[in-house]
Design a protein around this motif. Structure first.
Motif, mmCIF file in Angstrom:
data_model
loop_
_atom_site.group_PDB
_atom_site.id
_atom_site.type_symbol
_atom_site.label_atom_id
_atom_site.label_comp_id
_atom_site.label_asym_id
_atom_site.label_seq_id
_atom_site.Cartn_x
_atom_site.Cartn_y
_atom_site.Cartn_z
ATOM 1 N N LYS A 1 -3.989 5.294 -3.948
ATOM 2 C CA LYS A 1 -3.244 6.562 -3.926
ATOM 3 C C LYS A 1 -2.034 6.485 -3.001
ATOM 4 C CE LYS A 1 -6.165 8.874 -0.457
ATOM 5 N NZ LYS A 1 -7.051 10.044 -0.213
ATOM 6 N N GLU A 2 -2.143 5.679 -1.929
ATOM 7 C CA GLU A 2 -1.012 5.516 -1.018
ATOM 8 C C GLU A 2 0.166 4.861 -1.743
ATOM 9 O OE1 GLU A 2 -4.092 4.629 -0.309
ATOM 10 O OE2 GLU A 2 -4.658 5.978 1.345
ATOM 11 N N ALA A 3 -0.145 3.899 -2.600
ATOM 12 C CA ALA A 3 0.907 3.219 -3.362
ATOM 13 C C ALA A 3 1.557 4.169 -4.360
ATOM 14 C CB ALA A 3 0.326 2.011 -4.101
ATOM 15 N N ALA A 4 0.746 5.052 -4.942
ATOM 16 C CA ALA A 4 1.275 6.032 -5.897
ATOM 17 C C ALA A 4 2.237 6.991 -5.205
ATOM 18 C CB ALA A 4 0.135 6.799 -6.551
ATOM 19 N N LEU A 5 1.844 7.460 -4.018
ATOM 20 C CA LEU A 5 2.711 8.363 -3.253
ATOM 21 C C LEU A 5 4.019 7.673 -2.869
ATOM 22 C CD1 LEU A 5 0.033 10.033 -0.945
ATOM 23 C CD2 LEU A 5 1.476 11.248 -2.583
ATOM 24 N N GLN A 6 3.891 6.400 -2.495
ATOM 25 C CA GLN A 6 5.077 5.644 -2.104
ATOM 26 C C GLN A 6 6.005 5.436 -3.305
ATOM 27 O OE1 GLN A 6 4.135 1.915 -0.245
ATOM 28 N NE2 GLN A 6 6.259 1.470 0.327
ATOM 29 N N ALA A 7 5.415 5.209 -4.464
ATOM 30 C CA ALA A 7 6.203 4.955 -5.677
ATOM 31 C C ALA A 7 7.045 6.165 -6.081
ATOM 32 C CB ALA A 7 5.281 4.555 -6.825
ATOM 33 N N VAL A 8 6.521 7.365 -5.833
ATOM 34 C CA VAL A 8 7.263 8.584 -6.203
ATOM 35 C C VAL A 8 7.959 9.217 -4.998
ATOM 36 C CG1 VAL A 8 5.819 9.077 -8.203
ATOM 37 C CG2 VAL A 8 5.170 10.027 -5.979
ATOM 38 N N LYS A 9 7.999 8.452 -3.885
ATOM 39 C CA LYS A 9 8.678 8.902 -2.658
ATOM 40 C C LYS A 9 8.192 10.289 -2.233
ATOM 41 C CE LYS A 9 12.886 6.197 -3.419
ATOM 42 N NZ LYS A 9 12.418 5.449 -4.599
ATOM 43 N N SER A 10 6.869 10.382 -2.027
ATOM 44 C CA SER A 10 6.265 11.639 -1.615
ATOM 45 C C SER A 10 5.214 11.359 -0.549
ATOM 46 C CB SER A 10 5.639 12.348 -2.824
ATOM 47 O OG SER A 10 5.157 13.627 -2.470
#
Length: 214
Positions: A1-10
């Motif tokens: 989930k951390e990678a997902a947040l990083q991918a969408v800059k959130s």
């Protein structure tokens, strides 16, 4: 989930109001594309092209010619043309009905609970952007595609997407690619939520990864 947040800059606290506005302006509304509507004039001509209308017009022309030739009244012609005009008025009625439906849809616009500036607020679902963190609970319609950040016994009905009538248990866990690096099938992406599905049990949160036609 951390990678997902990083991918969408959130972040887990969601976007700031300013960033959300900027993304909305840049990427557009979270809406499905609508078909182009015919103009009133085009609808009028389509109505006039109806075989029954054409037959009535031909009958009116013949009745008019006979009335002139035999020096009779134009009563039949007037009656036929009245029927034609009445049919064409259907275009106006249709247009009024469409506008009424659009007004009702505007009044009953779907809303979502979202984190902005770390605070929970309710916004129109069409104003969601990639990177928004939405809060989901039983009874909610999933407003856009997203990666789950929290799940407390979260179950979502995805029959429209997968054909499976049994609600799917959603998890936060990482799901590995299949052998050969192939994508995980849609029905097995248990750490994702998709627009158009419905939360039937539990609660959770997800970061939006795609909106609108994406």
């Amino acid at each position: 989930k951390e990678a997902a947040l990083q991918a969408v800059k959130s972040s887990s606290q969601g976007l700031t109001q300013a960033e959300a506005r900027a993304r909305l302006e840049r990427n557009g509304k979270n809406q499905l594309a609508q078909g182009k509507k015919d103009s009133l004039l085009k609808r009028f001509f389509l109505q006039m092209a109806d075989p029954m209308i054409l037959i009535l017009l031909a009958a009116a022309a013949i009745s008019g010619a006979l009335a002139v030739y035999e020096n009779e009244s134009f009563t039949d012609v007037i009656i036929i043309l009245f029927v034609v005009v009445n049919a064409v008025l259907g275009v106006y009625q249709e247009n009024k009905a469409e506008k009424a439906i659009e007004a009702l849809q505007e009044m009953a616009a779907a809303t979502s609970k979202v984190l902005r500036d770390g605070q929970m607020m309710t916004v129109r679902s069409e104003d969601l952007v990639v990177g928004d963190v939405v809060l989901l609970e039983a009874g909610d319609a999933v407003p856009a595609d997203g990666r789950i950040l929290e799940s407390a016994s979260l179950k979502i009905e995805e029959a429209a997407l997968t054909g499976e009538s049994v609600p799917v248990n959603k998890v936060v866990d990482l799901i590995n690619l299949r052998e050969g690096g192939r994508d995980v099938p849609l029905g097995d992406r248990k750490n994702m939520v998709y627009m158009g599905s419905t939360v039937v049990y539990g609660r959770g949160s997800a970061v939006i990864t795609a909106t609108g036609m994406d």
